[in-house]
Write a protein that holds these residues in place. Structure first.
Motif, mmCIF file in Angstrom:
data_model
loop_
_atom_site.group_PDB
_atom_site.id
_atom_site.type_symbol
_atom_site.label_atom_id
_atom_site.label_comp_id
_atom_site.label_asym_id
_atom_site.label_seq_id
_atom_site.Cartn_x
_atom_site.Cartn_y
_atom_site.Cartn_z
ATOM 1 N N GLU A 121 -0.761 4.241 -1.656
ATOM 2 C CA GLU A 121 -1.669 5.072 -0.854
ATOM 3 C C GLU A 121 -0.889 6.124 -0.075
ATOM 4 N N CYS B 89 0.809 -1.232 0.000
ATOM 5 C CA CYS B 89 0.000 0.000 0.000
ATOM 6 C C CYS B 89 0.840 1.279 0.000
ATOM 7 N N SER C 66 -5.310 6.768 -5.055
ATOM 8 C CA SER C 66 -6.473 6.052 -4.536
ATOM 9 C C SER C 66 -6.443 4.590 -4.975
ATOM 10 N N THR C 67 -6.712 3.686 -4.017
ATOM 11 C CA THR C 67 -6.756 2.248 -4.335
ATOM 12 C C THR C 67 -8.161 1.694 -4.110
#
Ligand SMILES: [Zn+2]
Length: 222
Positions: free
Chosen positions: A49, A46, A54-55
């Motif tokens: 992020e 991540c 945006s994930t």
């Protein structure tokens, strides 16, 4: 299994402390310059992020307006634009980075597929100790059934929300949300970095993207 849970929890601790790399910042600069159609990653850390991509798959594919020059805060060299109109809502950008192999952010039930926060209810301490946790959602349904005099139902286990090679991927059908043709008709370059393409599914995804890009006389760079 206890070794898996404690090992993956330790990995999660390390990932929380990790910092984004120059590659992550390069991808962000493409986004800010309105040049990023989508980033697909096999990483589960991540870090995308952390740089501000945006994930969230629920945001959908995003609108074409995100490529308009007036909504770009920076140009391709990273210089701030003075004529920038910061009106573009984040939701219009859609999902910017697709986590192909999931992430270590949350836990997912092996039975009903709901996700739970790993940081709540002392879950992290329990997985660090090697414990496998029951799904609270499944447990609630089963308890309500037994209270009503019905038979108990199966209670799933909470597992890291990552795609293990042998397991089914709950996101598999949703990835297509991120690849509508009108967006991919805008592609002129496909950048493939840091992967051996050893994963069957990723290799096929790259091949499909390469086919689209070659039709449009674009370039795929490995
Ligand atoms: Zn469940």
């Amino acid at each position: 299994t206890p070794v898996f849970y404690s090992g993956i929890t330790k990995m999660r601790h390390d990932v929380k402390r990790a910092s984004p790399t120059r590659t992550h910042r390069f991808i962000l600069s493409l986004r800010d310059a309105g040049k990023l159609v989508r980033d697909y990653t096999q990483n589960i850390d991540c870090l995308e992020e952390k740089v501000g991509l945006s994930t969230d798959l629920r945001k959908g594919p995003g609108s074409l307006s995100r490529f308009c020059r007036k909504y770009q805060s920076r140009d391709v060299r990273g210089h701030h634009r003075v004529d920038y109109e910061p009106r573009l809502q984040e939701t219009n950008r859609g999902i910017e980075c697709v986590l192909l192999h999931g992430s270590l952010r949350r836990l997912r039930c092996s039975n009903c597929f709901i996700t739970c926060c790993w940081d709540e209810c002392g879950r992290e301490a329990k997985t660090l100790a090697g414990q496998e946790l029951p799904c609270p959602g499944c447990a609630e349904i089963s308890e309500a059934r037994t209270a009503a005099g019905k038979r108990a139902t199966a209670i799933g286990k909470l597992r890291p929300d990552i795609v293990l090679y042998s397991k089914q991927d709950p996101w598999a059908g949703s990835i297509s949300v991120t690849t509508p043709l009108h967006l991919f008709q805008r592609l002129d370059i496909l950048l493939i970095t840091g992967t051996s393409l050893a994963t069957h599914r990723v290799k096929h995804l790259v091949k499909d993207f390469a086919k689209i890009i070659h039709k449009q006389a674009g370039k795929a760079v490995l």
